[in-house]
Design an enzyme around this catalytic site. Structure first.
Site, PDB file in Angstrom:
ATOM      1  N   ASP A  33       0.846  -1.201   0.000  1.00 36.02           N
ATOM      2  CA  ASP A  33       0.000   0.000   0.000  1.00 36.02           C
ATOM      3  C   ASP A  33       0.881   1.251   0.000  1.00 36.02           C
ATOM      4  O   ASP A  33       1.893   1.323   0.693  1.00 36.02           O
ATOM      5  CB  ASP A  33      -0.921  -0.019   1.229  1.00 36.02           C
ATOM      6  N   ILE A  34       0.476   2.243  -0.780  1.00 37.44           N
ATOM      7  CA  ILE A  34       1.239   3.492  -0.893  1.00 37.44           C
ATOM      8  C   ILE A  34       1.167   4.304   0.399  1.00 37.44           C
ATOM      9  O   ILE A  34       2.043   5.142   0.654  1.00 37.44           O
ATOM     10  CB  ILE A  34       0.724   4.309  -2.105  1.00 37.44           C
ATOM     11  N   ASN A  89     -12.923  -3.578   2.550  1.00 39.13           N
ATOM     12  CA  ASN A  89     -13.916  -2.512   2.648  1.00 39.13           C
ATOM     13  C   ASN A  89     -14.860  -2.583   1.453  1.00 39.13           C
ATOM     14  O   ASN A  89     -14.410  -2.580   0.306  1.00 39.13           O
ATOM     15  CB  ASN A  89     -13.220  -1.147   2.683  1.00 39.13           C
ATOM     16  N   GLY A  95     -15.643   2.783   3.589  1.00 38.12           N
ATOM     17  CA  GLY A  95     -14.370   3.430   3.293  1.00 38.12           C
ATOM     18  C   GLY A  95     -13.683   2.949   2.034  1.00 38.12           C
ATOM     19  O   GLY A  95     -12.504   3.246   1.826  1.00 38.12           O
ATOM     20  N   GLN A  96     -14.394   2.206   1.173  1.00 37.66           N
ATOM     21  CA  GLN A  96     -13.765   1.767  -0.075  1.00 37.66           C
ATOM     22  C   GLN A  96     -13.562   2.967  -0.992  1.00 37.66           C
ATOM     23  O   GLN A  96     -14.503   3.712  -1.281  1.00 37.66           O
ATOM     24  CB  GLN A  96     -14.629   0.720  -0.789  1.00 37.66           C
ATOM     25  N   HIS A 102     -10.304  -5.405  -3.207  1.00 37.29           N
ATOM     26  CA  HIS A 102      -8.947  -5.600  -2.693  1.00 37.29           C
ATOM     27  C   HIS A 102      -8.992  -6.027  -1.236  1.00 37.29           C
ATOM     28  O   HIS A 102      -9.773  -5.513  -0.439  1.00 37.29           O
ATOM     29  CB  HIS A 102      -8.095  -4.337  -2.853  1.00 37.29           C
ATOM     30  N   LEU A 103      -8.124  -6.965  -0.917  1.00 37.55           N
ATOM     31  CA  LEU A 103      -7.976  -7.479   0.446  1.00 37.55           C
ATOM     32  C   LEU A 103      -6.743  -6.813   1.045  1.00 37.55           C
ATOM     33  O   LEU A 103      -5.648  -6.903   0.478  1.00 37.55           O
ATOM     34  CB  LEU A 103      -7.783  -8.997   0.362  1.00 37.55           C
ATOM     35  N   HIS A 104      -6.946  -6.120   2.174  1.00 38.12           N
ATOM     36  CA  HIS A 104      -5.809  -5.528   2.892  1.00 38.12           C
ATOM     37  C   HIS A 104      -5.219  -6.593   3.825  1.00 38.12           C
ATOM     38  O   HIS A 104      -5.957  -7.210   4.609  1.00 38.12           O
ATOM     39  CB  HIS A 104      -6.257  -4.365   3.782  1.00 38.12           C
TER      40      HIS A 104
HETATM   41  P1  5GP Z   1      -9.765   1.184   0.361  1.00 37.98           P
HETATM   42  O1  5GP Z   1      -9.831   2.462   1.161  1.00 37.98           O
HETATM   43  O2  5GP Z   1     -10.455   1.321  -0.965  1.00 37.98           O
HETATM   44  O3  5GP Z   1     -10.193  -0.033   1.138  1.00 37.98           O
HETATM   45  O4  5GP Z   1      -8.228   0.944   0.076  1.00 37.98           O
HETATM   46  C1  5GP Z   1      -7.556   1.535  -0.983  1.00 37.98           C
HETATM   47  C2  5GP Z   1      -6.090   1.510  -0.633  1.00 37.98           C
HETATM   48  O5  5GP Z   1      -5.344   1.758  -1.802  1.00 37.98           O
HETATM   49  C3  5GP Z   1      -5.674   2.569   0.394  1.00 37.98           C
HETATM   50  O6  5GP Z   1      -5.111   1.937   1.528  1.00 37.98           O
HETATM   51  C4  5GP Z   1      -4.668   3.417  -0.367  1.00 37.98           C
HETATM   52  O7  5GP Z   1      -3.606   3.870   0.435  1.00 37.98           O
HETATM   53  C5  5GP Z   1      -4.202   2.495  -1.466  1.00 37.98           C
HETATM   54  N1  5GP Z   1      -3.762   3.162  -2.678  1.00 37.98           N
HETATM   55  C6  5GP Z   1      -4.403   4.175  -3.312  1.00 37.98           C
HETATM   56  N2  5GP Z   1      -3.725   4.542  -4.411  1.00 37.98           N
HETATM   57  C7  5GP Z   1      -2.630   3.732  -4.483  1.00 37.98           C
HETATM   58  C8  5GP Z   1      -1.544   3.641  -5.408  1.00 37.98           C
HETATM   59  O8  5GP Z   1      -1.457   4.346  -6.408  1.00 37.98           O
HETATM   60  N3  5GP Z   1      -0.607   2.690  -5.153  1.00 37.98           N
HETATM   61  C9  5GP Z   1      -0.672   1.878  -4.062  1.00 37.98           C
HETATM   62  N4  5GP Z   1       0.312   0.984  -3.891  1.00 37.98           N
HETATM   63  N5  5GP Z   1      -1.686   1.938  -3.159  1.00 37.98           N
HETATM   64  C10 5GP Z   1      -2.655   2.854  -3.382  1.00 37.98           C
END
Ligand code: 5GP
Length: 116
Positions: A33-34, A89, A95-96, A102-104
């Site tokens: 994750d970034i 999410n 919070g998606q 995607h699975l964190h």
């Molecule tokens: P969500 O909030 O949709 O469950 O998770 C999305 C995740 O994607 C967040 O944790 C966010 O930091 C990550 N993310 C968003 N943009 C990028 C990117 O360009 N590269 C990477 N590696 N992660 C990203």
């Protein structure tokens, strides 16, 4: 409430934007994750475009099982022997922010409960 942005994970799958890749195979991609929320924070995504968890169909059972098995392997490889958390999410209220399932995989510190 978080805004859903365009499907940038498809660009990561297609290598149009860079990511630190932790695992790749025919069915899925895992990358760091970034904006990590823990010392280890990896996203595991199916290569098939599935917008969100609520859109899953019986056809997706194999890939969903697969990403969990990849999570087990990554947790081992990344040293999460003390434990880890998987988060998925679904839609805005959870919070998606990226419309590609995607699975964190989170670990490497004590994780509080309940989540925010
Ligand atoms: P969500 O909030 O949709 O469950 O998770 C999305 C995740 O994607 C967040 O944790 C966010 O930091 C990550 N993310 C968003 N943009 C990028 C990117 O360009 N590269 C990477 N590696 N992660 C990203």
């Amino acid at each position: 409430m978080a805004m859903m942005v365009h499907n940038l994970f498809l660009k990561i799958i297609n290598k149009e934007i860079p990511a630190k890749i932790a695992h790749e195979d025919d069915l899925c991609l895992a990358f760091h994750d970034i904006n990590p929320q823990a010392p280890v924070h990896v996203l595991i995504i199916p290569k098939k475009v599935i917008r969100t968890h609520a859109d899953l169909t019986p056809d997706d059972a194999a890939v969903m099982g697969h990403i969990h098995l990849v999570a087990v392997q990554l947790a081992k490889d990344l040293g999460l022997s003390a434990g880890y958390r998987l988060v998925l999410n679904c839609d805005e209220q959870a919070g998606q922010t990226v419309p590609h399932l995607h699975l964190h995989l989170l670990g490497g510190r004590d994780l509080g409960w309940p989540p925010g």
